[in-house]
Design a protein around this motif. Structure first.
Motif: not given
Ligand code: SF4
Ligand code: FES
Length: 252
Positions: A131-132, A192-194
């Motif tokens: 999700t970016v 990485q964030p999710e």
């Protein structure tokens, strides 16, 4: 060459199915397996019978649409090969071949050799994305990625979502597919964030869809046309465990 086919015929998901025998004389060894079925279907249509339903799109081994059991083996006897890339020269004159759809509770038969694989779509929808706000294409070297990670991510990204791994597994587990999708994103900086949320959501989605649990038989790896390695399952289990322990530690 002469080939005898025993094909699972089933009108729809609610009807009972049965094996039907078809004798196919005059098959050229240069035909692909699906071209041989095209010939059969032309004959059936000319006789006023229903053609055999089977799924296909690219016929180049890249879309993942095709796939059924040939003689009890997902995608047939050639390792690393989708049904659409299989050719009649791989069979002998006089062979009798049994064609069946994938058998798994999460993949109900729609008709003949076609099954409903939308359960895979729902696993992806649960977390198989990044999700970016991507904007325009970034410069190729803007985000450095270690060579080893980019190679492993590329290997995992080769999964075409065909479902052979589920069909071959005695537990009808979707672990190789889910692990491949999770690995391909989790190995890259953009994923990485999710990563933790993705691991828990995709494993939960696979459970909800009715796929079985992985007990590492390895049948999935043996039939995968894209040679996805069992390592992706180990990575999935590690990511899921780490994410679950972290959530438990935080109290949710
Ligand atoms: S892991 Fe292999 S067998 Fe399973 S869906 Fe992906 S390409 Fe097909
Ligand atoms: S038809 Fe696309 S992979 Fe076989």
């Amino acid at each position: 060459m002469k080939i005898t086919l025993h094909i699972w015929r089933q009108k729809d998901s609610k009807s009972a199915g049965k094996m039907v025998r078809y004798d196919m004389p005059g098959i050229s060894e240069h035909m692909s397996f699906l071209e041989m079925l095209d010939v059969l279907n032309e004959e059936l249509v000319l006789k006023g019978d229903d053609p055999v339903a089977f799924e296909h799109d690219c016929r180049e081994g890249i879309c993942g649409s095709c796939g059924f059991m040939i003689g009890g083996v997902a995608h047939g006897p050639m390792p690393g090969t989708t049904v659409c890339q299989l050719h009649m020269r791989h069979f002998k004159d006089g062979d009798e071949l049994v064609l069946e759809p994938w058998r798994a509770k999460a993949f109900p038969v729609i008709r003949d050799l076609v099954v409903d694989r939308t359960a895979f779509d729902r696993i992806i929808a649960a977390g198989g994305f990044v999700t970016v706000s991507t904007g325009s294409a970034p410069d190729g070297n803007a985000i450095p990625v270690p060579k080893k990670n980019s190679d492993l991510a590329m290997d995992a990204a080769a999964c075409i979502g065909c479902g052979a791994c589920v069909a071959a597994c005695p537990n009808a587990a979707a672990a190789l597919f889910t692990g491949a999708k999770m690995s391909h994103l989790g190995l890259l900086p953009q994923g990485q964030p999710e990563r933790a949320r993705r691991a828990r959501a995709m494993v939960a989605a696979a459970d909800r869809e009715g796929f079985g649990g992985c007990t590492l038989h390895g049948e999935c790896e043996a039939v995968c046309p894209k040679a996805i390695h069992l390592d992706v399952i180990a990575r999935m289990n590690r990511e899921f465990l780490t994410a679950s322990l972290a959530a438990w530690w935080r109290g949710r």
